[in-house]
Design an enzyme around this catalytic site. Structure first.
Site, PDB file in Angstrom:
ATOM      1  N   ARG A  60       0.840  -1.185   0.000  1.00 16.29           N
ATOM      2  CA  ARG A  60       0.000   0.000   0.000  1.00 16.29           C
ATOM      3  C   ARG A  60       0.885   1.247   0.000  1.00 16.29           C
ATOM      4  O   ARG A  60       1.058   1.915   1.019  1.00 16.29           O
ATOM      5  CB  ARG A  60      -0.940  -0.023   1.200  1.00 16.29           C
ATOM      6  CG  ARG A  60      -1.958  -1.156   1.127  1.00 16.29           C
ATOM      7  CD  ARG A  60      -2.801  -1.021  -0.154  1.00 16.29           C
ATOM      8  NE  ARG A  60      -3.750  -2.115  -0.298  1.00 16.29           N
ATOM      9  CZ  ARG A  60      -4.931  -2.170   0.303  1.00 16.29           C
ATOM     10  NH1 ARG A  60      -5.292  -1.224   1.139  1.00 16.29           N
ATOM     11  NH2 ARG A  60      -5.732  -3.179   0.089  1.00 16.29           N
ATOM     12  N   GLN A 106      -0.636   2.330  -6.281  1.00 18.98           N
ATOM     13  CA  GLN A 106      -2.095   2.444  -6.212  1.00 18.98           C
ATOM     14  C   GLN A 106      -2.776   1.956  -7.485  1.00 18.98           C
ATOM     15  O   GLN A 106      -3.822   1.321  -7.437  1.00 18.98           O
ATOM     16  CB  GLN A 106      -2.497   3.888  -5.924  1.00 18.98           C
ATOM     17  CG  GLN A 106      -2.224   4.313  -4.493  1.00 18.98           C
ATOM     18  CD  GLN A 106      -2.731   5.708  -4.194  1.00 18.98           C
ATOM     19  OE1 GLN A 106      -3.321   6.353  -5.050  1.00 18.98           O
ATOM     20  NE2 GLN A 106      -2.486   6.187  -2.997  1.00 18.98           N
ATOM     21  N   ASP A 133      -3.269  -1.877  -7.548  1.00 14.74           N
ATOM     22  CA  ASP A 133      -3.914  -2.463  -6.382  1.00 14.74           C
ATOM     23  C   ASP A 133      -5.199  -3.201  -6.761  1.00 14.74           C
ATOM     24  O   ASP A 133      -6.267  -2.599  -6.906  1.00 14.74           O
ATOM     25  CB  ASP A 133      -4.215  -1.352  -5.370  1.00 14.74           C
ATOM     26  CG  ASP A 133      -4.685  -1.877  -4.037  1.00 14.74           C
ATOM     27  OD1 ASP A 133      -5.023  -3.074  -3.942  1.00 14.74           O
ATOM     28  OD2 ASP A 133      -4.722  -1.090  -3.073  1.00 14.74           O
ATOM     29  N   SER A 137      -8.264  -3.043  -4.157  1.00 12.63           N
ATOM     30  CA  SER A 137      -9.092  -1.845  -4.207  1.00 12.63           C
ATOM     31  C   SER A 137     -10.005  -1.849  -5.425  1.00 12.63           C
ATOM     32  O   SER A 137     -11.196  -1.544  -5.322  1.00 12.63           O
ATOM     33  CB  SER A 137      -8.209  -0.584  -4.221  1.00 12.63           C
ATOM     34  OG  SER A 137      -7.584  -0.406  -2.971  1.00 12.63           O
ATOM     35  N   TYR A 167      -4.131   2.145  11.589  1.00 13.41           N
ATOM     36  CA  TYR A 167      -4.794   0.852  11.692  1.00 13.41           C
ATOM     37  C   TYR A 167      -5.359   0.645  13.095  1.00 13.41           C
ATOM     38  O   TYR A 167      -4.945   1.276  14.059  1.00 13.41           O
ATOM     39  CB  TYR A 167      -3.825  -0.268  11.313  1.00 13.41           C
ATOM     40  CG  TYR A 167      -3.307  -0.060   9.921  1.00 13.41           C
ATOM     41  CD1 TYR A 167      -4.099  -0.371   8.832  1.00 13.41           C
ATOM     42  CD2 TYR A 167      -2.070   0.527   9.698  1.00 13.41           C
ATOM     43  CE1 TYR A 167      -3.658  -0.136   7.548  1.00 13.41           C
ATOM     44  CE2 TYR A 167      -1.620   0.772   8.420  1.00 13.41           C
ATOM     45  CZ  TYR A 167      -2.415   0.433   7.349  1.00 13.41           C
ATOM     46  OH  TYR A 167      -1.974   0.685   6.075  1.00 13.41           O
TER      47      TYR A 167
END
Length: 454
Positions: free
Chosen positions: A128, A133, A136, A139, A236
């Site tokens: 990540r 991106q 990914d 996602s 997180y």
């Protein structure tokens, strides 16, 4: 150098690992592209469309795979032990394989990749980081899963979503509750809002409150002092105290009984999905309500959900479709193919038109499972092959199968609040957020619960 795109043969899989657009881009890089006949049928891409883009159409998997330097797939290859055809055995030694490989579902298969001399890359393990991106797959696939989950709920819901004022009377708006605010969760919020529902959502990470509210939904959580500290510096979720979990569980139970639609999205790397909706909560809902369990293939977030079925519990329908991204295969394939193109393009030497891998690069290290006959990923390299986890159809995913962690996280209890980590993002930089944010840093080991559908 040759790229092969075989047809997907696992059940419930309609996606394909290339599109006419990406075939053209690969051809522009000087690569030969071979597509197995019928590979794109489930995604509405004909052999003629692939051929027009410059691909060679192979009559079967063996012809497509035999001389391929790079093999692109959606799901992991079939083996002889799984009833074949033995796709892995058709690949030549030294070939590169990129797919959603789901190593937690069958760790022993990593040894098969190594023994076959295949350099295997798990796309769901993409780090990540900002420059990854566009690669990914979790996602891109989870975003569509969140959208489709709302449509699946609407398809079995016996009422309309929006408020309607008519001469015959007023139709009240549906109430939707999204459990887990990651990529799938945020898209579910946005889609339910577009359909006219009153939407609320929950997550234990404080930063997600702003994201939920920016989409016009209500955030549900016990917002005490512990909640304010419930996030690590990396963005997180932390483990919550038993006292907090009990308070949150009561709040969620009180909230669920008022809902018409509930969508759950939580997965844990390599483990059974946490139970977020208990049988008692299901019984508390009014007849006609609908629950969509996006984690059903990994054990389920909802007690009583069953893979591939719509279960009726006292008038409450629990929807547990297989491989939700594949249910919207045209767009899922197009996005997944673009993820693969973005992953491979930097690896192609423009002068030699061959592969040029920097094995110290963060993206390569994060995704490489095997290299030169050895298992090299740190989550699997030192451990003996474990018994396979429950089979999971990857959606991202579905998988989804989540990004790896060297040590499996502690599984939350049924009373724990959900954490949906597909978008386990840092606090947003701006108040307006998109429905598919991607965090800038990889999950800390064992801390982030992942988003399904991925």
């Amino acid at each position: 150098m040759r790229i092969a795109i075989p047809k997907e043969r696992r059940p419930h899989e309609l996606r394909v690992a290339a599109s006419p657009e990406t075939v053209k881009k690969f051809k522009a890089l000087g690569l030969d592209v071979v597509v197995e006949t019928g590979a794109g049928v489930g995604s509405a891409v004909t052999d003629d469309a692939f051929a027009a883009a410059g691909a060679t159409i192979a009559p079967d998997a063996a012809s497509a795979l035999r001389d391929a330097d790079i093999v692109l797939k959606v799901q992991r290859p079939l083996t002889a032990a799984e009833g074949g055809p033995d796709e892995l055995g058709m690949m030549k030694r030294g070939a590169m394989l990129a797919a959603i490989l789901s190593p937690y579902s069958d760790p022993a298969q990593l040894q098969a990749y190594a023994a076959a001399g295949i350099d295997a890359f798990a796309m769901e393990f993409m780090p990540r980081i900002t420059r990854a991106q566009s690669m990914d797959v979790l996602s891109s696939q989870s975003n569509l899963a969140g959208y489709k989950a709302v449509l699946d709920a609407a398809a079995v819901f016996g009422r309309a979503f929006p408020m309607m004022m008519t001469a015959a009377g007023t139709v009240p708006p549906a109430r939707a509750f999204i459990m887990g605010v990651g990529v799938a969760g945020l898209q579910a919020i946005a889609t339910a809002r577009r359909l006219g529902a009153i939407v609320s959502a929950t997550d234990v990470r404080p930063a997600t409150k702003e994201q939920v509210q920016s989409l016009g939904a209500t955030f549900v959580a016990v917002e005490d002092e512990e909640f304010k500290q419930a996030q690590t510096a990396g963005g997180y979720a932390k483990e919550m105290s038993p006292e907090y979990r009990a308070k949150q569980a009561q709040l969620i139970a009180d909230t669920i009984k008022k809902q018409d639609i509930v969508i759950t999205t939580a997965l844990i790397p390599g483990r059974k999905a946490p139970v977020l909706v208990t049988a008692e909560m299901v019984r508390s809902m009014k007849p006609g309500a609908v629950i969509v369990d996006l984690a059903v293939e990994q054990g389920g977030n909802v007690e009583g959900s069953r893979p591939g079925e719509v279960v009726d519990v006292g008038g409450v329908k629990i929807v547990g479709h297989y491989n939700v991204p594949s249910r919207i295969a045209v767009d899922a394939s197009a996005l997944y193919a673009k993820n693969l193109l973005n992953f491979l393009t930097p690896l192609i030497d423009k002068e030699t038109q061959g592969l040029k891998l920097d094995w110290n690069d963060e993206i390569i290290k994060g995704t490489a499972l095997t290299r030169g006959g050895q298992v090299v990923h740190p989550a699997f390299a030192t451990a003996a092959p474990a018994a396979p986890a429950a089979a999971v159809t990857p959606t991202a995913v579905a998988d989804v199968v989540p990004a790896p962690a060297p040590a499996a996280p502690e599984e939350p209890s049924a009373a724990a609040a959900p954490v949906e980590g597909e978008a386990a993002a840092k606090k947003p930089r701006a108040k307006k957020v998109t429905v598919n944010p991607t965090p800038d840093t990889p999950p800390e080991n064992g801390e982030a619960t992942k988003n399904a559908g991925e």
